[in-house]
Motif scaffolding. Structure first.
Motif, PDB file in Angstrom:
ATOM      1  N   PRO A  55     -44.310  34.299  25.296  1.00 42.10           N
ATOM      2  CA  PRO A  55     -43.251  33.705  26.116  1.00 42.10           C
ATOM      3  C   PRO A  55     -42.701  32.418  25.501  1.00 42.10           C
ATOM      4  CG  PRO A  55     -45.233  34.129  27.427  1.00 42.10           C
ATOM      5  CD  PRO A  55     -45.585  34.430  26.016  1.00 42.10           C
ATOM      6  N   GLU A  56     -43.584  31.631  24.860  1.00 44.14           N
ATOM      7  CA  GLU A  56     -43.141  30.376  24.252  1.00 44.14           C
ATOM      8  C   GLU A  56     -42.156  30.644  23.110  1.00 44.14           C
ATOM      9  OE1 GLU A  56     -46.372  31.143  24.628  1.00 44.14           O
ATOM     10  OE2 GLU A  56     -47.087  29.747  26.163  1.00 44.14           O
ATOM     11  N   MET A  57     -42.492  31.630  22.277  1.00 45.80           N
ATOM     12  CA  MET A  57     -41.615  31.973  21.161  1.00 45.80           C
ATOM     13  C   MET A  57     -40.290  32.513  21.691  1.00 45.80           C
ATOM     14  SD  MET A  57     -41.097  32.198  17.918  1.00 45.80           S
ATOM     15  CE  MET A  57     -42.253  32.620  16.636  1.00 45.80           C
ATOM     16  N   LEU A  58     -40.371  33.340  22.744  1.00 45.55           N
ATOM     17  CA  LEU A  58     -39.150  33.911  23.309  1.00 45.55           C
ATOM     18  C   LEU A  58     -38.229  32.809  23.813  1.00 45.55           C
ATOM     19  CD1 LEU A  58     -37.768  36.638  23.908  1.00 45.55           C
ATOM     20  CD2 LEU A  58     -38.731  36.511  26.211  1.00 45.55           C
ATOM     21  N   ARG A  59     -38.837  31.829  24.487  1.00 46.09           N
ATOM     22  CA  ARG A  59     -38.038  30.721  24.999  1.00 46.09           C
ATOM     23  C   ARG A  59     -37.375  29.943  23.855  1.00 46.09           C
ATOM     24  NH1 ARG A  59     -40.228  25.800  28.894  1.00 46.09           N
ATOM     25  NH2 ARG A  59     -38.164  25.052  29.519  1.00 46.09           N
ATOM     26  N   ALA A  60     -38.162  29.702  22.804  1.00 46.18           N
ATOM     27  CA  ALA A  60     -37.632  28.934  21.676  1.00 46.18           C
ATOM     28  C   ALA A  60     -36.464  29.667  21.005  1.00 46.18           C
ATOM     29  CB  ALA A  60     -38.737  28.674  20.653  1.00 46.18           C
ATOM     30  N   VAL A  61     -36.686  30.927  20.646  1.00 44.95           N
ATOM     31  CA  VAL A  61     -35.640  31.600  19.872  1.00 44.95           C
ATOM     32  C   VAL A  61     -34.435  31.967  20.742  1.00 44.95           C
ATOM     33  CG1 VAL A  61     -37.230  32.442  18.108  1.00 44.95           C
ATOM     34  CG2 VAL A  61     -36.659  33.927  20.030  1.00 44.95           C
ATOM     35  N   THR A  62     -34.670  32.208  22.037  1.00 49.89           N
ATOM     36  CA  THR A  62     -33.525  32.494  22.916  1.00 49.89           C
ATOM     37  C   THR A  62     -32.642  31.256  23.030  1.00 49.89           C
ATOM     38  OG1 THR A  62     -35.004  33.935  24.144  1.00 49.89           O
ATOM     39  CG2 THR A  62     -32.868  33.526  25.115  1.00 49.89           C
ATOM     40  N   THR A  63     -33.283  30.084  23.214  1.00 47.06           N
ATOM     41  CA  THR A  63     -32.517  28.836  23.299  1.00 47.06           C
ATOM     42  C   THR A  63     -31.660  28.651  22.051  1.00 47.06           C
ATOM     43  OG1 THR A  63     -34.397  27.923  24.495  1.00 47.06           O
ATOM     44  CG2 THR A  63     -32.748  26.353  23.715  1.00 47.06           C
ATOM     45  N   LEU A  64     -32.282  28.868  20.884  1.00 50.18           N
ATOM     46  CA  LEU A  64     -31.547  28.687  19.632  1.00 50.18           C
ATOM     47  C   LEU A  64     -30.433  29.727  19.487  1.00 50.18           C
ATOM     48  CD1 LEU A  64     -34.542  27.897  17.243  1.00 50.18           C
ATOM     49  CD2 LEU A  64     -32.716  26.326  17.892  1.00 50.18           C
ATOM     50  N   GLN A  65     -30.772  30.975  19.844  1.00 49.12           N
ATOM     51  CA  GLN A  65     -29.771  32.030  19.668  1.00 49.12           C
ATOM     52  C   GLN A  65     -28.551  31.807  20.568  1.00 49.12           C
ATOM     53  OE1 GLN A  65     -30.146  36.121  20.996  1.00 49.12           O
ATOM     54  NE2 GLN A  65     -30.261  36.801  18.856  1.00 49.12           N
ATOM     55  N   GLU A  66     -28.814  31.320  21.804  1.00 52.69           N
ATOM     56  CA  GLU A  66     -27.688  31.025  22.702  1.00 52.69           C
ATOM     57  C   GLU A  66     -26.760  29.982  22.063  1.00 52.69           C
ATOM     58  OE1 GLU A  66     -26.729  32.515  25.459  1.00 52.69           O
ATOM     59  OE2 GLU A  66     -28.427  33.891  25.150  1.00 52.69           O
ATOM     60  N   MET A  67     -27.378  28.984  21.415  1.00 53.09           N
ATOM     61  CA  MET A  67     -26.569  27.940  20.769  1.00 53.09           C
ATOM     62  C   MET A  67     -25.798  28.499  19.578  1.00 53.09           C
ATOM     63  SD  MET A  67     -28.623  24.354  20.869  1.00 53.09           S
ATOM     64  CE  MET A  67     -30.358  24.700  21.007  1.00 53.09           C
ATOM     65  N   VAL A  68     -26.401  29.465  18.874  1.00 58.23           N
ATOM     66  CA  VAL A  68     -25.685  30.101  17.758  1.00 58.23           C
ATOM     67  C   VAL A  68     -24.486  30.872  18.297  1.00 58.23           C
ATOM     68  CG1 VAL A  68     -25.849  31.786  15.881  1.00 58.23           C
ATOM     69  CG2 VAL A  68     -27.764  30.260  16.345  1.00 58.23           C
ATOM     70  N   LYS A  69     -24.722  31.616  19.397  1.00 58.92           N
ATOM     71  CA  LYS A  69     -23.640  32.426  19.984  1.00 58.92           C
ATOM     72  C   LYS A  69     -22.478  31.546  20.429  1.00 58.92           C
ATOM     73  CE  LYS A  69     -26.380  36.217  21.948  1.00 58.92           C
ATOM     74  NZ  LYS A  69     -26.958  36.634  23.251  1.00 58.92           N
ATOM     75  N   GLU A  70     -22.814  30.354  20.929  1.00 55.70           N
ATOM     76  CA  GLU A  70     -21.783  29.457  21.417  1.00 55.70           C
ATOM     77  C   GLU A  70     -21.081  28.712  20.275  1.00 55.70           C
ATOM     78  OE1 GLU A  70     -23.413  27.291  24.900  1.00 55.70           O
ATOM     79  OE2 GLU A  70     -21.527  26.149  24.836  1.00 55.70           O
TER      80      GLU A  70
END
Lengths: 428, 299
Positions: free
Chosen positions: A219-234
């Motif tokens: 879950p920790e890794m998922l939270r980290a990479v999702t946060t980063l990926q959202e910023m990439v998408k934006e």
């Protein structure tokens, strides 16, 4: 005529040999391999200091700088076959676990390190130790910090000191984008895992567990990479050529002034000074944003362990020199003054005469003093875990996983599940 | 003195003395390493700790998905280099062999130049050409066509294409030279009589040149198969290291290098090397049998 020439030659040879003999009569020759030319320079300086303090135990240091991969490969062959290794060697932290497999071919340094261990961050010594035996001397703490390009942030109405959490970071990024649509809030790495590891550490996790299992599908890794990926998408974060800030492509991008924030260990300061000239006087250092306030804001990343090989000609002398060069107070001072790294002797961090020296090139380059930041986060610096499976994990994460997440924008949950499976199939 | 070396004058012994250097080189630098690799592939090798693990390395290889990626890449790369590097150099060689061709020396030299260029330099230049920044050569070309820049070396298709292109650039000259020497061996009378019979260029190429340079084609095919499967340097240089994004450029030898050196698993890497040996042997033996080379020798 011919005979005179020969005579001159013979005399020259005899003289040179005799002179060589005079030098080596009371000095011991030690060979050293490293992959960073600044390290070689540092070791020469420390040898001069050693020789001044130890007139009866002179050292003649022969330091060779080899390319990174090449040096580690040569060392591995030399240690495996038992011939050809140098007396002293620098080993990069991500390669280090390979050399701890089997019976370590290095000298145990517990005794020579004993006088200094109380001053040194213990976790940095532990990284290069196995079963209570210390085999390597650390170089720096490598505390992760954020480097902000203040000018463009101010123009966008952002005060970098106000960025405490990732939500603040996203907000700042949006403001920046409104003013500078072509610039980015930060870089997301695809060939290194600096930011991801920092985000894991904030949540108390890591890439590898205490019992040597890969921690990828968590879950920790998922939270980290999702946060980063959202910023990439934006469009707030960008990937960079060569995949990370500490490569030519990354440094080039930072030098062009299109990135507002770089999250890297403290030693990245030296790269700014040497290779990112356009940012001179424009960068401020601050703690890394966290998910929730109160989480640890830094972790030690990167590093070089220096070891003495079992085949060393004079292991006792080499070990004592090493302890002096890298663990003594004098050595630690040089690590900051010459190399620009945060020394492992953290008592020095509060020595203002050293830390706030106005003549120091690093102090001149950056807007604020790095030690003010380091002292603020001193008790929050987490240490990264390193195990025998770390090379296999790093390899997959930095070649496949991060590319799938941030270049191809694949679904994080699926990528992590796949990665966990593939890494496990590599571990035995 | 004469007596001591008398055996050199013995017709039975002398030949063995003369081939001795080869035999020794073969035994020390080929046979011993192969046998030692076979032994190592059944072991786990660490400094001061060598243990026998039976077939474990091979079992792991079966379940290793990244190894499968490496095999797929190597086979695909071999396929594409064969598809491009067998026919095109032949056509070029025929053109350069034709007397009506202008500036033959110039073209021969310029096509051969890449062969003598260091692969390190070539790799660096290709990496810059296929860079992802807007100013890179390939992206400038795209800009001329009104297209947006792309990340050539991070996308599977374009990255792979860059690698194949680099191989073609490098090896066209060598293959062309092989073909040229083959073509030089064809008596000009053949073409003259074909001219008298009214054959056109295509017929002369297809019915005279190709059949007569067939031995050369088979030779080029054999070394290209081996060369393709054993490729490592091109990929290593193009991505400035053994780690290409998503393992686009990971080859069998690249995987061997990764396991053996980068992760210190010599035993496992030995198993990878032997699989490569087996694959290359199988393909080459099959190909040599199909083209009739082995059959002839066995007859």
């Amino acid at each position: 005529m011919k005979r005179t020439g020969i005579l001159v030659l013979v005399f020259t040879v005899v003289f040179v040999l005799a002179a060589g003999g005079l030098v080596s009569a009371n000095s011991t020759k030690l060979t050293l391999w490293t992959f960073v030319h600044q390290h070689a320079r540092f070791y020469q300086v420390m040898t001069e200091k050693w020789n001044a303090l130890n007139p009866d135990r002179q050292i003649e240091l022969e330091a060779s700088v080899l390319p990174y991969e090449d040096m580690h490969n040569k060392l591995q062959i030399a240690l495996q076959s038992g011939v050809g290794a140098p007396d002293i060697v620098d080993i990069e932290i991500s390669k280090y676990p390979n050399f701890m497999k089997g019976v370590p071919q290095f000298v145990v340094l517990n005794d020579v390190f004993a006088p200094y261990v109380d001053d040194i961050v213990p976790s940095r010594l532990e990284i290069y130790a196995r079963n209570g035996n210390m085999y390597g001397a650390p170089t720096h703490v490598g505390a992760t910090v954020a480097y902000y390009y203040v000018e463009i942030l101010e123009e966008a109405g952002v005060d970098y000191r106000e960025i405490k959490t990732w939500d603040d970071f996203v907000e700042a990024g949006r403001k920046l984008k409104a003013v500078y649509p072509d610039k980015f809030m930060g870089i997301v790495e695809t060939s290194a895992a600096w930011t991801v590891t920092a985000m894991l550490a904030q949540q108390g996790s890591d890439l590898v567990s205490d019992d040597d299992q890969p921690l990828i599908d968590t879950p920790e890794m998922l939270r980290a990479v999702t946060t980063l990926q959202e910023m990439v998408k934006e469009g707030l974060l960008t990937t960079c050529p060569d995949g990370q800030p500490d490569r030519e492509g990354g440094k080039g991008l930072i030098d062009q002034g299109v990135v507002a924030c770089v999250i890297m260990p403290q030693w990245f300061m030296s790269r700014y000074l040497d290779e990112i000239p356009n940012m001179n006087g424009k960068v401020a250092i601050a703690p890394v944003p966290v998910f929730e306030e109160g989480m640890p804001r830094s972790l030690g990343l990167g590093g070089t362990g220096t070891a003495i090989t079992l085949t060393a000609a004079d292991p006792d002398l080499a070990s004592e020199w090493l302890a002096f060069a890298k663990l003594s107070e004098e050595g630690n001072r040089m690590i900051w003054e010459d190399l620009g790294f945060d020394p492992c002797n953290t008592a020095l961090w509060t020595n203002t005469e050293m830390t706030h020296n106005p003549d120091n090139a690093y102090n001149q380059y950056f807007i604020n003093n790095v030690f003010d930041v380091l002292n603020e986060i001193k008790d929050e610096i987490v240490m990264v875990r390193s195990s025998s499976i770390s090379p296999a994990i790093n390899d997959y994460v930095t070649t496949v996983m991060l590319n799938e997440l941030f270049e191809d924008i694949l679904d994080p949950a699926e990528v992590l599940e796949d990665a966990q499976y593939n890494i496990e199939s590599q571990i035995f | 003195m004469r007596k001591r070396f008398a055996f050199l004058y013995d017709q039975k012994v002398a030949p063995y003395v003369f081939v001795l250097p080869f035999i020794l080189t073969f035994l020390i630098f080929f046979l011993y390493p192969v046998l030692s690799t076979i032994q190592m592939s059944f072991q786990e090798i660490l400094p001061g700790m060598i243990s026998n693990v039976g077939f474990k390395n091979y079992q792991r290889l079966l379940g290793d998905r990244i190894f499968r990626t490496a095999i797929t890449n190597s086979v695909l790369y071999t396929f594409w280099t064969l598809a491009l590097l067998i026919p095109f150099p032949l056509v070029l060689a025929c053109m350069l062999n034709s007397r009506s061709m202008m500036g033959r020396g110039f073209f021969k030299a310029s096509l051969f130049l890449p062969v003598v260029t260091s692969v390190v330099v070539a790799g660096t230049i290709f990496r810059l050409m296929f860079g992802e920044v807007e100013g890179s050569l390939m992206n400038s070309l795209r800009a001329l066509l009104g297209l947006s820049p792309i990340k050539w070396l991070k996308v599977r298709q374009t990255g792979f294409a860059a690698m194949v292109l680099m191989a073609c650039w490098r090896w066209t000259g060598v293959n062309m030279l092989y073909y040229l020497s083959g073509l030089k061996g064809i008596p000009p009378e053949m073409y003259e009589s074909a001219d008298i019979d009214g054959a056109n260029v295509w017929q002369k190429f297809w019915l005279i040149s190709v059949p007569l340079v067939k031995p050369t084609i088979i030779y080029v095919l054999t070394i290209s198969i081996y060369g393709g499967l054993a490729m490592f340097t091109e990929s290593y240089m193009l991505w400035a290291g053994n780690s290409s994004p998503k393992n686009i450029g990971l080859t069998i030898v690249g995987y061997l290098y990764r396991q053996g050196w980068e992760q210190n698993r010599m035993g496992y890497a030995s198993a990878v090397g032997l699989v490569l040996l087996a694959v290359a042997m199988l393909i080459n033996l099959g190909q040599l049998r199909l083209t009739g080379v082995l059959g002839k020798e066995l007859d």
